[in-house]
Design an enzyme around this catalytic site. Structure first.
Site, PDB file in Angstrom:
ATOM      1  N   ASN A  96     -43.121  -9.686  25.326  1.00 54.36           N
ATOM      2  CA  ASN A  96     -42.115  -9.502  24.278  1.00 54.36           C
ATOM      3  C   ASN A  96     -41.501  -8.106  24.261  1.00 54.36           C
ATOM      4  OD1 ASN A  96     -42.595 -12.101  23.498  1.00 54.36           O
ATOM      5  ND2 ASN A  96     -43.796 -11.592  21.692  1.00 54.36           N
ATOM      6  N   LYS A 102     -35.485  -4.495  25.415  1.00 50.99           N
ATOM      7  CA  LYS A 102     -35.442  -5.493  24.350  1.00 50.99           C
ATOM      8  C   LYS A 102     -36.833  -5.736  23.796  1.00 50.99           C
ATOM      9  CE  LYS A 102     -34.292 -10.371  23.491  1.00 50.99           C
ATOM     10  NZ  LYS A 102     -33.830 -11.635  24.111  1.00 50.99           N
ATOM     11  N   VAL A 103     -36.934  -5.818  22.460  1.00 53.23           N
ATOM     12  CA  VAL A 103     -38.210  -6.097  21.796  1.00 53.23           C
ATOM     13  C   VAL A 103     -38.051  -7.373  20.983  1.00 53.23           C
ATOM     14  CG1 VAL A 103     -39.978  -5.244  20.213  1.00 53.23           C
ATOM     15  CG2 VAL A 103     -38.732  -3.630  21.663  1.00 53.23           C
ATOM     16  N   CYS A 104     -38.837  -8.399  21.301  1.00 57.25           N
ATOM     17  CA  CYS A 104     -38.766  -9.676  20.578  1.00 57.25           C
ATOM     18  C   CYS A 104     -39.797  -9.668  19.461  1.00 57.25           C
ATOM     19  CB  CYS A 104     -39.046 -10.830  21.534  1.00 57.25           C
ATOM     20  SG  CYS A 104     -37.851 -10.988  22.864  1.00 57.25           S
ATOM     21  N   LEU A 105     -39.306  -9.650  18.226  1.00 56.32           N
ATOM     22  CA  LEU A 105     -40.194  -9.621  17.065  1.00 56.32           C
ATOM     23  C   LEU A 105     -40.142 -10.935  16.321  1.00 56.32           C
ATOM     24  CD1 LEU A 105     -39.444  -5.985  15.909  1.00 56.32           C
ATOM     25  CD2 LEU A 105     -41.512  -6.816  17.009  1.00 56.32           C
TER      26      LEU A 105
END
Length: 443
Positions: A85, A91-94
């Site tokens: 992630n 990019k950071v997928c939260l």
């Protein structure tokens, strides 16, 4: 940006900066509260352990109604994906961007964002990839182990070693110091500037001093991790590509722990040399009657006077070689404690840039203690970095604390910590080793 948003961001930053969490730090340029830098210290007992992971957050005018954008900047220039992630491109997928019920709420804030990112840095990050949460066949079990192995290697190589070499201007190939100015920015700064359109030529590196101090805290842990990994993988062995990785968004490379150990030791040596230079620079500052020298002289007089009146602790404090940038503190073990009768010399070295850079403490008298590294570096946090007395108080508090809370982030002597929090017999052995060190201090 509305005043409400600015006040909210400033308050949230202040709460983190004043809070007790040793894993999080935040900063911004004075003129731009919308662009925040944050650093997360990798959680213990994970492949990210004690790594320095930096993130850039941009708050819009509609915050907190809308979440800020978050970009990972510890990516080796966009070449390393540290988590399913956390992409190589930053990019950071939260979770709040996922299913219903996980959306962003204005009740959340800067700290909750950082804690959400920190939660991704787990002991088994392979499971963070959608569809792999319950993977249990043999190939997946092998992948889980291989994924942890390469994250551990790259955590040391990129988040710790490369960062420290950049701060200290050390050539990763020769180990030589390139310059002493340290004016060039890191990959992290370059990426943040590109992301947020910064055109300043002055690198903004608010975590430089903190990372140097933490490196000295965790140096023995880094070496232990390297020694353990050397028994598990061979130098030159290729990283295993994961099913969810792809060219340009993965973690490719080879293991080379022998080289990492060499670079790690060079960093430690360079930090010690930097501390020694502070003393030389301090003498020049004293001759010039600089403001920093005057401040330290004044604080010395106040601290000495304060401890003359304090009957609860016995200390002797003096300058080393009449240099106000180097203090020698002799601490007498408090009666009725494990330190009773001990005589401990602690050297406190000050930077010419104090208080922007914290002083560096070192126990010159060997002491077996979970809060004191093998080389004498104590783990402590002062209440006010600009007040020398609070540094001394924090060192003594860490030294004397009899029933501290379990916190691996403060365990800078792995051997002592293992005994202190081990079995009843382990604790007895810890106390015996501590008492022997106390007795030797009197010889």
């Amino acid at each position: 940006m509305s005043n409400h948003s600015i006040i909210r961001i400033a308050r949230e930053m202040s709460d983190i900066q004043k809070g007790p969490d040793l894993s999080l730090a935040v900063a911004c340029r004075d003129i731009d509260v919308r662009n925040v830098k944050a650093i997360i210290i990798g959680p213990p007992d994970t492949p990210y352990e004690f790594g320095f992971f930096e993130f850039a957050l941009k708050f819009g005018k509609d915050y907190p109604g809308k979440a800020p954008s978050v970009v990972a900047t510890t990516t080796n220039g966009g070449r390393c994906r540290f988590n399913p992630n956390i992409y190589a491109q930053g990019k950071v997928c939260l979770t709040w961007r996922g299913e219903r019920g996980e959306e962003w709420s204005s009740a959340q804030g800067l700290e909750s964002i950082l804690i959400s990112i920190q939660s991704l840095m787990s002991s088994n990050p392979y499971e963070n990839e959608p569809g792999f949460e319950t993977a249990n066949d043999e190939s997946d079990k092998k992948n889980q182990k291989d994924y942890v192995a390469k994250i551990r290697h790259e955590t040391l190589r990129i988040s710790v070693i490369q960062r420290m070499e950049d701060y200290l201007d050390i050539s990763p190939i020769t180990g030589a110091v390139i310059s002493s100015a340290g004016v060039l920015g890191s990959d992290s700064d370059d990426e943040m500037d590109k992301t947020f359109g910064e055109d300043s030529t002055i690198a903004f590196e608010p975590f430089r001093d903190m990372c140097k101090r933490r490196f000295m805290w965790y140096y023995d842990s880094y070496l232990l991790a390297i020694n353990k990994a050397k028994s598990e993988v061979k130098d030159g062995q290729q990283f295993t590509r994961m099913p969810f990785e792809c060219p340009g968004n993965g973690m490719d490379g080879k293991f080379n722990y022998t080289e990492l150990e060499r670079r790690l030791r060079t960093i430690r040596k360079t930090l010690d040399e930097e501390t020694e230079r502070w003393a030389e620079e301090g003498l020049l500052q004293t001759k010039k009657e600089s403001g920093v020298a005057a401040n330290l002289q004044r604080q010395y007089e106040q601290v000495v006077e304060a401890y003359k009146k304090d009957r609860t602790v016995t200390l002797d404090i003096e300058f080393v070689d009449k240099n106000p940038f180097v203090w020698a503190i002799t601490y007498f073990g408090r009666p009725m404690t494990n330190l009773d009768g001990g005589l401990f010399r602690i050297k406190l070295s000050f930077s010419p840039r104090f208080p922007d850079e914290h002083p560096r403490a070192k126990f010159e008298t060997p002491l077996f203690h979970h809060r004191i590294a093998a080389d004498g570096t104590p783990c402590y946090t002062p209440k006010r970095p600009d007040d020398v007395k609070t540094h001394i108080e924090a060192i003594i508090e860490a030294l004397e604390e009899e029933s501290p809370p379990y916190d691996p982030r403060t365990m800078v002597n792995p051997e002592a910590a293992k005994l202190f929090w081990g079995s009843a017999d382990d604790k007895k052995l810890y106390n015996r080793k501590l008492r022997r060190a106390v007795q030797r201090s009197m010889e």
